[in-house]
Scaffold this motif. Structure first.
Motif, PDB file in Angstrom:
ATOM      1  N   GLN A 151       0.823  -1.211   0.000  1.00  0.00           N
ATOM      2  CA  GLN A 151       0.000   0.000   0.000  1.00  0.00           C
ATOM      3  C   GLN A 151       0.851   1.252   0.000  1.00  0.00           C
ATOM      4  N   PHE A 184      -7.314   9.739  -3.905  1.00  0.00           N
ATOM      5  CA  PHE A 184      -6.558   8.508  -3.699  1.00  0.00           C
ATOM      6  C   PHE A 184      -5.447   8.376  -4.731  1.00  0.00           C
ATOM      7  N   THR A 209      -1.317 -10.557 -13.291  1.00  0.00           N
ATOM      8  CA  THR A 209      -2.389  -9.564 -13.336  1.00  0.00           C
ATOM      9  C   THR A 209      -1.873  -8.222 -12.871  1.00  0.00           C
ATOM     10  N   ASN A 210      -2.142  -7.200 -13.637  1.00  0.00           N
ATOM     11  CA  ASN A 210      -1.847  -5.854 -13.183  1.00  0.00           C
ATOM     12  C   ASN A 210      -2.995  -5.418 -12.304  1.00  0.00           C
ATOM     13  N   LYS A 211      -2.745  -5.183 -11.050  1.00  0.00           N
ATOM     14  CA  LYS A 211      -3.815  -4.763 -10.165  1.00  0.00           C
ATOM     15  C   LYS A 211      -3.492  -3.410  -9.577  1.00  0.00           C
ATOM     16  N   PHE A 249      -4.673   0.752  -3.741  1.00  0.00           N
ATOM     17  CA  PHE A 249      -5.185   2.040  -3.291  1.00  0.00           C
ATOM     18  C   PHE A 249      -4.528   2.448  -1.976  1.00  0.00           C
ATOM     19  N   GLY A 250      -4.260   3.751  -1.835  1.00  0.00           N
ATOM     20  CA  GLY A 250      -3.819   4.301  -0.563  1.00  0.00           C
ATOM     21  C   GLY A 250      -5.015   4.640   0.301  1.00  0.00           C
ATOM     22  N   THR A 251      -4.752   5.257   1.446  1.00  0.00           N
ATOM     23  CA  THR A 251      -5.827   5.603   2.382  1.00  0.00           C
ATOM     24  C   THR A 251      -6.489   6.918   2.031  1.00  0.00           C
ATOM     25  N   TYR A 279     -14.533  -4.631  -5.047  1.00  0.00           N
ATOM     26  CA  TYR A 279     -13.764  -4.033  -3.972  1.00  0.00           C
ATOM     27  C   TYR A 279     -14.652  -3.901  -2.743  1.00  0.00           C
ATOM     28  N   GLN A 314     -14.967  -1.395   0.641  1.00  0.00           N
ATOM     29  CA  GLN A 314     -14.513  -0.155   1.263  1.00  0.00           C
ATOM     30  C   GLN A 314     -15.133  -0.029   2.651  1.00  0.00           C
ATOM     31  N   PRO A 355      -8.079   1.397   3.639  1.00  0.00           N
ATOM     32  CA  PRO A 355      -7.922   1.528   2.183  1.00  0.00           C
ATOM     33  C   PRO A 355      -8.894   0.616   1.450  1.00  0.00           C
ATOM     34  N   LEU A 356      -9.197   0.989   0.242  1.00  0.00           N
ATOM     35  CA  LEU A 356     -10.036   0.156  -0.603  1.00  0.00           C
ATOM     36  C   LEU A 356      -9.373  -1.215  -0.765  1.00  0.00           C
ATOM     37  N   VAL A 388     -10.806 -10.264  -9.165  1.00  0.00           N
ATOM     38  CA  VAL A 388     -10.580  -9.721 -10.497  1.00  0.00           C
ATOM     39  C   VAL A 388     -10.994 -10.768 -11.518  1.00  0.00           C
ATOM     40  N   THR A 423      -8.945 -14.077 -12.135  1.00  0.00           N
ATOM     41  CA  THR A 423      -7.487 -14.020 -12.125  1.00  0.00           C
ATOM     42  C   THR A 423      -6.936 -13.596 -10.781  1.00  0.00           C
ATOM     43  N   GLU A 424      -7.807 -13.181  -9.878  1.00  0.00           N
ATOM     44  CA  GLU A 424      -7.327 -12.756  -8.567  1.00  0.00           C
ATOM     45  C   GLU A 424      -8.418 -13.027  -7.530  1.00  0.00           C
ATOM     46  N   ASN A 428      -8.286 -12.269  -3.556  1.00  0.00           N
ATOM     47  CA  ASN A 428      -7.388 -11.687  -2.571  1.00  0.00           C
ATOM     48  C   ASN A 428      -7.692 -12.214  -1.170  1.00  0.00           C
ATOM     49  N   LEU A 450     -17.918  -2.023  -3.947  1.00  0.00           N
ATOM     50  CA  LEU A 450     -17.795  -1.322  -5.219  1.00  0.00           C
ATOM     51  C   LEU A 450     -17.411  -2.289  -6.324  1.00  0.00           C
ATOM     52  N   THR A 466      -6.377  -5.066 -17.507  1.00  0.00           N
ATOM     53  CA  THR A 466      -6.048  -4.852 -16.090  1.00  0.00           C
ATOM     54  C   THR A 466      -4.897  -3.861 -15.989  1.00  0.00           C
TER      55      THR A 466
END
Lengths: 114, 112
Positions: free
Chosen positions: A3, A88, A99-101, A104-106, B35, B37, B42-43, B48, B55-56, B58, B90, B97
């Motif tokens: 993060q 954000f 996978t490109n993911k 997110f920050g806070t 997602y 929240q 953080p989100l 995915v 593919t994901e 988490n 969300l 991606t």
């Protein structure tokens, strides 16, 4: 943790002033994005800067990226009350077949006083 | 309007209920996301899907079960949830991606 960290966590300015938000990250990135979230319009993408770019503009927004310092900044010029929102910093990570993911920050809570 | 719709917008359910969240994107994107929240966190990326394939995942508890019947629709099936699962969920989509994502308005879930 992958993060990112944003600074400041909260910012209050007067309408017409500029707002600067910073973020730092720890891993290698493909690109870095900024998003805005408010109750009226939800979470919205603002701007994307690729890892080989150093600066990008979009309207009143200016984003910089320093990959050597692993940091980025978002400048909002001539702020308006409607800019009040959480901002954000989000970075895309992953290479090759992975996978490109987005991470997110806070967020930074910006309040623009009329 | 971002081109991503979510229903319902609000949901209150008991811990023994089964419900589903629906997401639809009208942007022609091939990737869709769920997602979570929560307040002051953080989100969190949950799932995915890229070209309908997951593919994901988490490390999401099995009480959350996603389904992606085609590139335009994404569901999140909920069962035996806990109060700590109360949050804004969300949905987002993107063309590939790692690209900019377009978010729906979210479903505000309350587990009682």
């Amino acid at each position: 943790s992958q993060q990112g960290e944003e600074d400041p966590q909260a910012l209050s300015i007067q309408e017409g002033e500029n707002a600067t938000m910073n973020c730092s990250y720890k891993t290698s990135i493909n690109n870095l994005q900024w998003y805005r979230q408010n109750s009226g319009r939800g979470l919205v993408h603002l701007i994307l800067i690729r890892s080989n770019e150093r600066e990008k503009h979009s309207g009143r927004l200016r984003v910089t990226l320093d990959t050597s310092k692993k940091s980025s900044s978002l400048l909002i010029t001539a702020s308006r009350a409607a800019d009040t929102a959480s901002y954000f910093c989000v970075f895309a990570t992953g290479y090759g077949g992975a996978t490109n993911k987005l991470i997110f920050g806070t967020g930074t809570l910006l309040a623009v006083q009329p | 309007e971002t081109g991503v719709t979510q229903t319902p917008r609000h949901l209150v359910m008991g811990m023994t209920n089964k419900k589903s969240l629906k997401c639809e994107q009208h942007l022609g994107h091939n990737a869709m996301y769920w997602y979570k929240q929560s307040a002051k966190k953080p989100l969190e990326l949950m799932f995915v899907y890229n070209f309908k394939e997951q593919t994901e995942n988490n490390s999401v508890p099995s009480r959350f079960s996603p389904e992606c019947p085609n590139s335009s629709h994404l569901f999140l099936h909920l069962h035996t949830l806990q109060p700590e699962d109360s949050a804004l969920y969300l949905c987002a989509s993107s063309q590939g991606t790692g690209r900019e994502q377009y978010f729906g308005p979210g479903t505000r879930l309350t587990v009682t």
